[in-house]
Scaffold this motif. Structure first.
Motif, mmCIF file in Angstrom:
data_model
loop_
_atom_site.group_PDB
_atom_site.id
_atom_site.type_symbol
_atom_site.label_atom_id
_atom_site.label_comp_id
_atom_site.label_asym_id
_atom_site.label_seq_id
_atom_site.Cartn_x
_atom_site.Cartn_y
_atom_site.Cartn_z
ATOM 1 N N TYR A 67 2.703 -11.888 -9.565
ATOM 2 C CA TYR A 67 3.649 -11.157 -8.444
ATOM 3 C C TYR A 67 2.922 -11.281 -7.231
ATOM 4 C CZ TYR A 67 5.819 -9.492 -12.852
ATOM 5 O OH TYR A 67 6.609 -9.369 -13.929
ATOM 6 N N GLN A 68 3.293 -12.457 -6.384
ATOM 7 C CA GLN A 68 2.802 -12.727 -5.239
ATOM 8 C C GLN A 68 3.015 -11.757 -4.065
ATOM 9 O OE1 GLN A 68 0.444 -15.267 -4.980
ATOM 10 N NE2 GLN A 68 0.703 -15.359 -7.231
ATOM 11 N N LEU A 69 4.304 -11.249 -4.137
ATOM 12 C CA LEU A 69 4.685 -10.238 -3.244
ATOM 13 C C LEU A 69 4.663 -9.044 -3.174
ATOM 14 C CD1 LEU A 69 7.937 -12.337 -2.511
ATOM 15 C CD2 LEU A 69 5.702 -12.436 -1.495
ATOM 16 N N PHE A 70 3.313 -8.411 -3.061
ATOM 17 C CA PHE A 70 2.912 -6.979 -2.811
ATOM 18 C C PHE A 70 3.166 -6.548 -1.546
ATOM 19 C CE2 PHE A 70 -0.622 -3.591 -3.650
ATOM 20 C CZ PHE A 70 0.060 -2.748 -3.891
ATOM 21 N N THR A 71 4.067 -5.596 -1.497
ATOM 22 C CA THR A 71 4.500 -5.277 0.072
ATOM 23 C C THR A 71 4.422 -3.722 0.506
ATOM 24 O OG1 THR A 71 6.240 -6.842 -0.269
ATOM 25 C CG2 THR A 71 6.458 -5.491 1.550
ATOM 26 N N LEU A 72 4.120 -3.637 1.550
ATOM 27 C CA LEU A 72 3.998 -2.083 2.141
ATOM 28 C C LEU A 72 5.154 -2.067 3.000
ATOM 29 C CD1 LEU A 72 2.798 0.659 2.677
ATOM 30 C CD2 LEU A 72 1.629 -0.519 4.565
ATOM 31 N N ILE A 73 6.070 -1.197 2.603
ATOM 32 C CA ILE A 73 7.345 -1.133 3.321
ATOM 33 C C ILE A 73 7.137 0.404 4.133
ATOM 34 C CG2 ILE A 73 9.654 -0.660 3.474
ATOM 35 C CD1 ILE A 73 9.695 -2.334 0.946
ATOM 36 N N VAL A 74 7.278 0.461 5.482
ATOM 37 C CA VAL A 74 7.192 1.699 6.206
ATOM 38 C C VAL A 74 8.235 2.040 6.738
ATOM 39 C CG1 VAL A 74 5.990 2.554 8.430
ATOM 40 C CG2 VAL A 74 4.840 0.663 7.211
ATOM 41 N N MET A 102 2.336 12.965 6.986
ATOM 42 C CA MET A 102 2.660 14.263 7.409
ATOM 43 C C MET A 102 2.953 14.168 8.939
ATOM 44 S SD MET A 102 3.235 16.454 5.228
ATOM 45 C CE MET A 102 3.121 18.041 6.094
ATOM 46 N N THR A 103 2.288 12.982 9.576
ATOM 47 C CA THR A 103 2.125 12.867 10.857
ATOM 48 C C THR A 103 3.054 11.627 11.390
ATOM 49 O OG1 THR A 103 0.180 11.845 11.112
ATOM 50 C CG2 THR A 103 0.302 14.160 11.306
ATOM 51 N N GLY A 104 3.608 11.582 12.709
ATOM 52 C CA GLY A 104 4.139 10.186 13.218
ATOM 53 C C GLY A 104 5.664 10.207 12.576
ATOM 54 N N GLU A 105 6.137 9.234 13.318
ATOM 55 C CA GLU A 105 7.549 8.725 13.119
ATOM 56 C C GLU A 105 7.853 8.025 11.616
ATOM 57 O OE1 GLU A 105 10.843 6.046 15.143
ATOM 58 O OE2 GLU A 105 10.210 7.655 16.463
ATOM 59 N N SER A 106 6.815 7.088 11.243
ATOM 60 C CA SER A 106 6.588 6.543 10.240
ATOM 61 C C SER A 106 6.105 7.262 9.002
ATOM 62 C CB SER A 106 5.980 5.015 10.096
ATOM 63 O OG SER A 106 6.436 4.412 11.362
ATOM 64 N N ASN A 107 6.943 8.032 8.301
ATOM 65 C CA ASN A 107 6.509 9.234 7.395
ATOM 66 C C ASN A 107 6.764 9.010 6.106
ATOM 67 O OD1 ASN A 107 9.118 9.483 7.504
ATOM 68 N ND2 ASN A 107 9.296 11.559 8.332
ATOM 69 N N VAL A 108 6.918 7.859 5.530
ATOM 70 C CA VAL A 108 7.432 7.545 4.134
ATOM 71 C C VAL A 108 6.735 6.107 4.221
ATOM 72 C CG1 VAL A 108 8.829 7.189 2.058
ATOM 73 C CG2 VAL A 108 9.089 9.008 3.675
ATOM 74 N N LEU A 109 5.688 5.788 3.254
ATOM 75 C CA LEU A 109 5.097 4.509 3.074
ATOM 76 C C LEU A 109 5.413 4.132 1.497
ATOM 77 C CD1 LEU A 109 1.525 4.888 4.237
ATOM 78 C CD2 LEU A 109 3.596 4.184 5.357
ATOM 79 N N VAL A 110 6.012 2.985 1.321
ATOM 80 C CA VAL A 110 6.514 2.398 -0.007
ATOM 81 C C VAL A 110 5.822 1.235 -0.238
ATOM 82 C CG1 VAL A 110 8.543 1.878 -1.418
ATOM 83 C CG2 VAL A 110 8.867 3.451 0.455
ATOM 84 N N ARG A 111 5.387 1.249 -1.559
ATOM 85 C CA ARG A 111 4.630 -0.050 -1.874
ATOM 86 C C ARG A 111 5.487 -0.440 -3.173
ATOM 87 N NH1 ARG A 111 -0.215 0.231 0.474
ATOM 88 N NH2 ARG A 111 -0.985 2.211 1.015
ATOM 89 N N ALA A 112 5.929 -2.090 -3.066
ATOM 90 C CA ALA A 112 6.750 -2.484 -3.833
ATOM 91 C C ALA A 112 6.203 -4.016 -4.187
ATOM 92 C CB ALA A 112 8.036 -2.552 -3.109
ATOM 93 N N ILE A 113 6.599 -4.226 -5.132
ATOM 94 C CA ILE A 113 6.378 -5.673 -5.890
ATOM 95 C C ILE A 113 7.618 -6.353 -5.952
ATOM 96 C CG2 ILE A 113 5.479 -7.000 -7.635
ATOM 97 C CD1 ILE A 113 3.681 -5.133 -6.435
ATOM 98 N N GLY A 114 7.769 -7.560 -5.420
ATOM 99 C CA GLY A 114 8.907 -8.412 -5.328
ATOM 100 C C GLY A 114 8.785 -9.676 -5.885
ATOM 101 N N GLU A 115 9.496 -10.328 -6.626
ATOM 102 C CA GLU A 115 9.296 -11.676 -7.278
ATOM 103 C C GLU A 115 9.560 -12.841 -6.212
ATOM 104 O OE1 GLU A 115 10.784 -12.265 -10.964
ATOM 105 O OE2 GLU A 115 10.472 -10.118 -11.784
ATOM 106 N N ASP A 116 10.395 -12.359 -5.278
ATOM 107 C CA ASP A 116 10.690 -13.237 -4.284
ATOM 108 C C ASP A 116 11.353 -12.677 -3.137
ATOM 109 O OD1 ASP A 116 13.438 -12.875 -4.978
ATOM 110 O OD2 ASP A 116 13.681 -14.551 -6.233
ATOM 111 N N GLY A 117 11.620 -13.367 -1.859
ATOM 112 C CA GLY A 117 12.328 -12.678 -0.838
ATOM 113 C C GLY A 117 13.514 -12.057 -1.200
ATOM 114 N N ASP A 118 14.398 -12.573 -1.890
ATOM 115 C CA ASP A 118 15.581 -11.866 -1.993
ATOM 116 C C ASP A 118 15.236 -10.536 -2.980
ATOM 117 O OD1 ASP A 118 16.869 -14.116 -1.273
ATOM 118 O OD2 ASP A 118 17.454 -14.844 -3.004
ATOM 119 N N ASP A 119 14.295 -10.471 -3.656
ATOM 120 C CA ASP A 119 13.866 -9.103 -4.397
ATOM 121 C C ASP A 119 13.396 -8.267 -3.269
ATOM 122 O OD1 ASP A 119 13.609 -7.838 -6.698
ATOM 123 O OD2 ASP A 119 11.818 -8.260 -7.100
ATOM 124 N N LEU A 120 12.622 -8.616 -2.257
ATOM 125 C CA LEU A 120 12.144 -7.606 -1.086
ATOM 126 C C LEU A 120 13.410 -7.166 -0.638
ATOM 127 C CD1 LEU A 120 8.799 -9.475 -0.110
ATOM 128 C CD2 LEU A 120 9.130 -7.419 -1.793
#
Length: 154
Positions: A67-74, A102-120
């Motif tokens: 799984y090449q696409l390990f992504t941080l989604i802010v 707890m601070t700042g506007e970007s207040n949820v960090l999501v780590r996700a795995i995608g198989e390809d760009g469409d999955d992300l």
């Protein structure tokens, strides 16, 4: 239980488990700390029961697993809904971890795995449908972890 409720032995046990829980037995810990294995097992059970030690998690190298696409989604969530949205985000297929910040506007960090760009794209769309506003998406190359040094008393 708070840090003030932990003694030196508790902190040493936590430190050693953070380093490599799978290959660290209570006997190994006991020998290192000059206590009995039953003392270590009792302490671990207490730490688990008190919610200090919440689990043992596999450290997966997603790239090696194909799984090449390990992504941080802010993301941004309205503060009154942050926890509820973070819990819902963890249920999205492909999401492996969600952190509330707890601070700042970007207040949820999501780590996700995608198989390809469409999955992300699908993951981002599902997060958006939940009510999270996606601010940024970053591909992660590596994650490096180390035990919290505050537990190491030696």
């Amino acid at each position: 239980m708070t840090m003030s409720g932990l003694d030196d032995l508790d902190r040493e046990i936590l430190y050693m488990l953070q380093g490599e829980a799978r290959h660290t037995s209570s006997t190994d810990i006991a020998e290192s700390l000059d206590v009995s294995a039953s003392t270590v097992r009792n302490r671990i059970q207490r730490l688990e029961g008190d919610g200090v030690l919440r689990g043992y998690h596999a450290d997966v190298d997603y790239e090696s697993a194909g799984y090449q696409l390990f992504t941080l989604i802010v993301c941004t969530a309205p503060i009154p809904e942050r926890e509820e949205l973070a819990i819902a985000a963890a249920e999205v297929s492909g999401v492996v971890e969600v952190q509330e910040v707890m601070t700042g506007e970007s207040n949820v960090l999501v780590r996700a795995i995608g198989e390809d760009g469409d999955d992300l794209s699908r993951i981002g769309e599902e997060l958006d449908e939940l009510g999270l506003q996606v601010q940024d998406e970053d591909l992660i190359r590596n994650t490096h972890r180390t035990p919290y040094a505050g537990f190491d008393q030696q």
